[in-house]
Motif scaffolding. Structure first.
Motif, PDB file in Angstrom:
ATOM      1  N   ASN A 150      12.801 -33.123 -36.733  1.00 13.19           N
ATOM      2  CA  ASN A 150      12.385 -34.406 -36.161  1.00 13.19           C
ATOM      3  C   ASN A 150      11.881 -34.248 -34.728  1.00 13.19           C
ATOM      4  OD1 ASN A 150      13.103 -35.721 -38.520  1.00 13.19           O
ATOM      5  ND2 ASN A 150      15.184 -36.154 -37.813  1.00 13.19           N
ATOM      6  N   ALA A 151      12.564 -33.390 -33.946  1.00 17.78           N
ATOM      7  CA  ALA A 151      12.145 -33.176 -32.566  1.00 17.78           C
ATOM      8  C   ALA A 151      10.777 -32.518 -32.500  1.00 17.78           C
ATOM      9  CB  ALA A 151      13.183 -32.330 -31.836  1.00 17.78           C
ATOM     10  N   ILE A 152      10.546 -31.516 -33.374  1.00 22.13           N
ATOM     11  CA  ILE A 152       9.239 -30.834 -33.396  1.00 22.13           C
ATOM     12  C   ILE A 152       8.150 -31.816 -33.815  1.00 22.13           C
ATOM     13  CG2 ILE A 152       7.920 -28.995 -34.517  1.00 22.13           C
ATOM     14  CD1 ILE A 152      10.605 -27.447 -34.751  1.00 22.13           C
ATOM     15  N   THR A 153       8.469 -32.693 -34.758  1.00 23.47           N
ATOM     16  CA  THR A 153       7.497 -33.694 -35.214  1.00 23.47           C
ATOM     17  C   THR A 153       7.066 -34.594 -34.056  1.00 23.47           C
ATOM     18  OG1 THR A 153       8.435 -33.663 -37.443  1.00 23.47           O
ATOM     19  CG2 THR A 153       7.151 -35.606 -36.812  1.00 23.47           C
ATOM     20  N   GLU A 154       8.046 -35.078 -33.262  1.00 24.75           N
ATOM     21  CA  GLU A 154       7.728 -35.970 -32.135  1.00 24.75           C
ATOM     22  C   GLU A 154       6.898 -35.256 -31.084  1.00 24.75           C
ATOM     23  OE1 GLU A 154       8.187 -39.173 -31.871  1.00 24.75           O
ATOM     24  OE2 GLU A 154       9.035 -39.152 -33.895  1.00 24.75           O
ATOM     25  N   LYS A 155       7.176 -33.980 -30.837  1.00 23.15           N
ATOM     26  CA  LYS A 155       6.409 -33.234 -29.840  1.00 23.15           C
ATOM     27  C   LYS A 155       4.969 -33.023 -30.287  1.00 23.15           C
ATOM     28  CE  LYS A 155      10.359 -30.881 -27.752  1.00 23.15           C
ATOM     29  NZ  LYS A 155      10.996 -29.595 -27.444  1.00 23.15           N
ATOM     30  N   ILE A 156       4.777 -32.788 -31.586  1.00 23.63           N
ATOM     31  CA  ILE A 156       3.405 -32.633 -32.096  1.00 23.63           C
ATOM     32  C   ILE A 156       2.647 -33.948 -31.978  1.00 23.63           C
ATOM     33  CG2 ILE A 156       2.034 -32.104 -34.158  1.00 23.63           C
ATOM     34  CD1 ILE A 156       4.262 -30.177 -34.991  1.00 23.63           C
ATOM     35  N   ARG A 157       3.339 -35.075 -32.198  1.00 22.90           N
ATOM     36  CA  ARG A 157       2.692 -36.381 -32.044  1.00 22.90           C
ATOM     37  C   ARG A 157       2.291 -36.630 -30.593  1.00 22.90           C
ATOM     38  NH1 ARG A 157       6.864 -39.830 -35.865  1.00 22.90           N
ATOM     39  NH2 ARG A 157       5.978 -39.180 -37.888  1.00 22.90           N
ATOM     40  N   LYS A 158       3.099 -36.138 -29.652  1.00 23.14           N
ATOM     41  CA  LYS A 158       2.736 -36.275 -28.245  1.00 23.14           C
ATOM     42  C   LYS A 158       1.474 -35.484 -27.918  1.00 23.14           C
ATOM     43  CE  LYS A 158       7.235 -37.404 -26.264  1.00 23.14           C
ATOM     44  NZ  LYS A 158       8.270 -37.038 -25.274  1.00 23.14           N
ATOM     45  N   LEU A 159       1.312 -34.331 -28.573  1.00 20.81           N
ATOM     46  CA  LEU A 159       0.058 -33.585 -28.383  1.00 20.81           C
ATOM     47  C   LEU A 159      -1.125 -34.407 -28.861  1.00 20.81           C
ATOM     48  CD1 LEU A 159       0.994 -29.951 -29.529  1.00 20.81           C
ATOM     49  CD2 LEU A 159       0.845 -30.837 -27.220  1.00 20.81           C
ATOM     50  N   TYR A 160      -0.937 -35.102 -29.961  1.00 22.03           N
ATOM     51  CA  TYR A 160      -2.021 -35.931 -30.497  1.00 22.03           C
ATOM     52  C   TYR A 160      -2.311 -37.118 -29.583  1.00 22.03           C
ATOM     53  CZ  TYR A 160      -3.969 -39.737 -33.282  1.00 22.03           C
ATOM     54  OH  TYR A 160      -4.717 -40.796 -33.705  1.00 22.03           O
ATOM     55  N   GLU A 161      -1.244 -37.657 -28.971  1.00 19.81           N
ATOM     56  CA  GLU A 161      -1.429 -38.809 -28.089  1.00 19.81           C
ATOM     57  C   GLU A 161      -2.080 -38.439 -26.766  1.00 19.81           C
ATOM     58  OE1 GLU A 161       2.445 -40.402 -27.711  1.00 19.81           O
ATOM     59  OE2 GLU A 161       2.513 -41.251 -29.744  1.00 19.81           O
ATOM     60  N   ASP A 162      -2.104 -37.164 -26.440  1.00 20.52           N
ATOM     61  CA  ASP A 162      -2.765 -36.714 -25.213  1.00 20.52           C
ATOM     62  C   ASP A 162      -4.271 -36.826 -25.395  1.00 20.52           C
ATOM     63  OD1 ASP A 162      -3.617 -35.589 -22.890  1.00 20.52           O
ATOM     64  OD2 ASP A 162      -2.600 -33.672 -23.163  1.00 20.52           O
ATOM     65  N   SER A 163      -4.874 -37.755 -24.676  1.00 21.03           N
ATOM     66  CA  SER A 163      -6.308 -37.992 -24.842  1.00 21.03           C
ATOM     67  C   SER A 163      -7.146 -36.819 -24.358  1.00 21.03           C
ATOM     68  CB  SER A 163      -6.715 -39.258 -24.090  1.00 21.03           C
ATOM     69  OG  SER A 163      -5.996 -40.365 -24.575  1.00 21.03           O
ATOM     70  N   PHE A 164      -6.540 -35.935 -23.568  1.00 22.98           N
ATOM     71  CA  PHE A 164      -7.275 -34.793 -23.025  1.00 22.98           C
ATOM     72  C   PHE A 164      -6.665 -33.486 -23.555  1.00 22.98           C
ATOM     73  CE2 PHE A 164      -7.304 -38.313 -20.021  1.00 22.98           C
ATOM     74  CZ  PHE A 164      -8.656 -38.539 -19.898  1.00 22.98           C
ATOM     75  N   PHE A 165      -6.405 -33.469 -24.864  1.00 22.07           N
ATOM     76  CA  PHE A 165      -5.804 -32.294 -25.499  1.00 22.07           C
ATOM     77  C   PHE A 165      -6.747 -31.090 -25.408  1.00 22.07           C
ATOM     78  CE2 PHE A 165      -5.360 -29.672 -29.368  1.00 22.07           C
ATOM     79  CZ  PHE A 165      -4.081 -29.194 -29.165  1.00 22.07           C
ATOM     80  N   GLU A 166      -6.181 -29.947 -25.008  1.00 25.61           N
ATOM     81  CA  GLU A 166      -6.938 -28.702 -24.905  1.00 25.61           C
ATOM     82  C   GLU A 166      -6.334 -27.704 -25.896  1.00 25.61           C
ATOM     83  OE1 GLU A 166      -6.805 -27.413 -20.887  1.00 25.61           O
ATOM     84  OE2 GLU A 166      -7.609 -29.290 -20.061  1.00 25.61           O
ATOM     85  N   LYS A 167      -7.120 -27.368 -26.911  1.00 26.52           N
ATOM     86  CA  LYS A 167      -6.580 -26.520 -27.977  1.00 26.52           C
ATOM     87  C   LYS A 167      -6.259 -25.109 -27.490  1.00 26.52           C
ATOM     88  CE  LYS A 167     -11.203 -25.205 -29.636  1.00 26.52           C
ATOM     89  NZ  LYS A 167     -12.103 -25.161 -30.798  1.00 26.52           N
ATOM     90  N   ASP A 168      -6.979 -24.636 -26.489  1.00 27.02           N
ATOM     91  CA  ASP A 168      -6.740 -23.276 -25.995  1.00 27.02           C
ATOM     92  C   ASP A 168      -5.502 -23.181 -25.112  1.00 27.02           C
ATOM     93  OD1 ASP A 168      -9.031 -22.408 -27.288  1.00 27.02           O
ATOM     94  OD2 ASP A 168     -10.326 -22.812 -25.561  1.00 27.02           O
ATOM     95  N   SER A 169      -4.908 -24.346 -24.790  1.00 25.94           N
ATOM     96  CA  SER A 169      -3.725 -24.328 -23.922  1.00 25.94           C
ATOM     97  C   SER A 169      -2.426 -24.224 -24.703  1.00 25.94           C
ATOM     98  CB  SER A 169      -3.696 -25.596 -23.060  1.00 25.94           C
ATOM     99  OG  SER A 169      -4.802 -25.642 -22.203  1.00 25.94           O
ATOM    100  N   ILE A 170      -2.524 -24.191 -26.048  1.00 22.81           N
ATOM    101  CA  ILE A 170      -1.322 -24.050 -26.867  1.00 22.81           C
ATOM    102  C   ILE A 170      -1.231 -22.589 -27.302  1.00 22.81           C
ATOM    103  CG2 ILE A 170      -2.586 -24.873 -28.913  1.00 22.81           C
ATOM    104  CD1 ILE A 170       0.072 -25.954 -29.943  1.00 22.81           C
ATOM    105  N   LEU A 171      -0.126 -21.927 -26.913  1.00 22.91           N
ATOM    106  CA  LEU A 171       0.011 -20.472 -27.100  1.00 22.91           C
ATOM    107  C   LEU A 171       1.406 -20.139 -27.602  1.00 22.91           C
ATOM    108  CD1 LEU A 171      -1.535 -19.395 -23.658  1.00 22.91           C
ATOM    109  CD2 LEU A 171      -2.703 -19.370 -25.868  1.00 22.91           C
TER     110      LEU A 171
END
Length: 550
Positions: free
Chosen positions: A68-89
């Motif tokens: 559940n915690a991982i699910t909420e964190k992934i949703r926060k990535l989606y809610e970030d209007s300025f998501f940068e795919k190269d910043s996830i490592l």
């Protein structure tokens, strides 16, 4: 042979059947064991579809809580209007493989027990989950982006704030117009004990300033409380929401709690003020009766009543402040004490002259050298006393000049009171003027002329009657002083002027010249100084008389 062959084949068939059954049973047993060893997986499904499973717990976090915690964190990535795919490592650590976004946001950690649950390595599972997360977030952003919605929410919220500000401004403008139209009804001024503290115009101006402050404060407060709503729309600015609210709510909470804690002391202060207020009222009533002479105390004059009351009131108020001081908020703080000492030093250094004048004013009050309305002379200043305060005495001269004299100067100077003996029981003030007449005029004629002039003067007393004193016998003339009584000391300039006019008329009528006696040395041959309308018709100027004694 044929039977033997058939039996041999049957034997091999039975043998192979037994081996197959044993092998099948062994496979079923291994599958059952494998199923029993592998824990239950909980899906990570931030966008309906399952990305992967979480099988093991970590510490006090169960596998379900982790998922559940991982699910909420992934949703926060989606809610970030300025998501940068190269910043996830994937960042390896000593005990785990961590999937991190922008170096500080840990999405999940893959431990060795997670890898064993899937018979894979931790690095493999971390990379797999990374790709799944990245792919899912990118897909959602491309097909279901929140940025347009957030921009629409922002525009809608700004529109609502603008409408609220517009209507609040309209309400305040209506209130202002109502106040101005009914100003005569609402603004009557404020007076206390016949003292106008606020005129209607000043009261209206003060209220309009307060109105402007309340209006501005309300509009700013609406905008300020709207900012947290605006900031909460975008995840990047959501952190400012709590900060903005804390800036207002924290001081407000401290103020409210401080007031609640101050309430017992406040009640005590109110009780103390109430007691001293009515004590002062009782004392004032007593001194008012002394002032009105309804209460008489031997040796205590009625004009001492109010100064004495003011002294007692000051001492009582000072005592009240001393009692109240410990109950004031912050009275024990070093800053409060430091400010009190600083103010005390400034008062001591800057008010030495004021204190000297106050002490002198107190001494003058109990000396009673003069009262309001008396005509006095202090130094070179003469006039009517129009005001006596704790610091100064004000005198109005006959030329209507208001002169302010410090009480310390009054105390150190000689003062003459012309009004002290002008009451009905006394004869009045004795005023006088002097004329010098030569020895050739009989003194009785001069006395008669002076007394006649005095009796014709207004605002003098007929009884006792005026009298003349011969103050000196000089080489060429005699000084005659006319003395008259009056009970109008404030009219001395007018009385003196009228007296001098009457003396001129009386002397001219009696044929007495008011000339410097030195003039008589060349008197022969000169016209008299008496006006022509007082001379006889046959008057002729004498000629010079020259006598030859040889």
């Amino acid at each position: 042979m044929k039977k033997k062959l058939i039996c041999f084949l049957a034997f091999f068939i039975v043998l192979f059947s037994s081996l197959a059954f044993v092998q099948k049973d062994s496979l079923q047993t291994s599958k059952t064991t494998a199923t029993e060893l592998k824990p239950k997986g909980y899906p990570v499904s931030p966008f309906k579809d399952t990305l992967f499973y979480v099988y093991n717990k970590v510490g006090s976090f169960s596998a379900e809580n982790r998922a559940n915690a991982i699910t909420e964190k992934i949703r926060k990535l989606y809610e970030d209007s300025f998501f940068e795919k190269d910043s996830i490592l994937v960042v390896p650590s000593d005990i785990s493989q961590d999937i991190i976004y922008k170096n500080d946001f840990i999405i999940m950690s893959i431990l060795d027990i997670d890898a064993k649950a899937e018979n894979q390595t931790a690095s493999f599972i971390a990379q797999r989950n990374l790709n799944a997360i990245k792919k899912a977030v990118i897909y959602q952003n491309e097909n279901y982006s929140m940025l347009p919605k957030r921009l629409a929410y922002t525009a809608l919220l700004i529109l609502i704030i603008g409408i609220v500000l517009y209507f609040v401004g309209k309400i305040f403008n209506r209130i202002r117009l109502h106040i101005l139209k009914n100003s005569d009804k609402y603004f009557k001024g404020f007076s206390y004990n016949n003292i106008t503290i606020l005129s209607p115009q000043k009261q209206q101006g003060l209220l309009m300033r307060l109105y402007s402050f309340v209006k501005g404060f309300t509009l700013v407060l609406i905008v300020y409380f709207s900012l947290p709503l605006l900031f909460s729309i975008f995840p990047a600015t959501e952190a400012y929401t709590t900060t903005l609210l804390r800036w207002i709510l924290t001081p407000a909470k401290l103020a409210v709690m401080g007031f609640v804690h101050f309430l017992p002391s406040f009640v005590t202060i109110v009780v103390i003020v109430f007691i001293f207020k009515y004590t002062i009222k009782v004392i004032r009533f007593f001194f008012d009766e002394i002032k009105k002479e309804n209460i008489k105390i031997d040796g205590f004059y009625s004009d001492w009543a109010m100064p004495t009351f003011n002294i007692i009131r000051f001492l009582l108020l000072a005592f009240m402040v001393v009692i109240i001081f410990p109950y004031l908020p912050g009275s024990d703080s070093p800053i409060f004490k430091g400010v009190s000492v600083f103010v005390g030093i400034l008062f001591s250094l800057g008010s030495s002259n004021a204190i000297a004048n106050m002490v002198a004013g107190l001494v003058i009050t109990y000396m009673r050298p003069f009262k309001i309305g008396d005509f006095i002379k202090i130094g070179d200043v003469s006039g009517e006393v129009i005001e006596k305060t704790a610091l100064v005495t004000r005198i109005r001269t006959p030329k209507f000049e208001d002169i302010t004299i410090p009480n310390s100067t009054v105390l150190s100077s000689t003062s003459t009171n012309y009004s002290s003996n002008t009451k009905h029981v006394n004869n009045g003030l004795l005023i006088h003027t002097t004329v010098s007449i030569g020895y050739d005029v009989p003194w009785k004629d001069i006395h008669k002329a002076l007394i006649e002039a005095a009796l014709k003067t207004e605002m003098i007393e007929q009884t006792p009657s005026p009298f003349v004193l011969q103050t000196s016998l000089d080489d060429f003339y005699v000084s005659y002083q006319i003395n008259v009584y009056t009970k109008h000391p404030t009219k001395q300039p007018v009385i003196y002027s009228s007296l001098h006019q009457n003396i001129q008329d009386s002397f001219n009528a009696a044929g007495i010249e008011i000339m410097s006696p030195h003039y008589s040395a060349l008197r022969d041959g000169n016209n008299t100084t008496i006006p022509e309308n007082y001379l006889k018709d046959d008057y002729d100027a004498p000629s010079f008389n020259v006598k030859n004694k040889s």
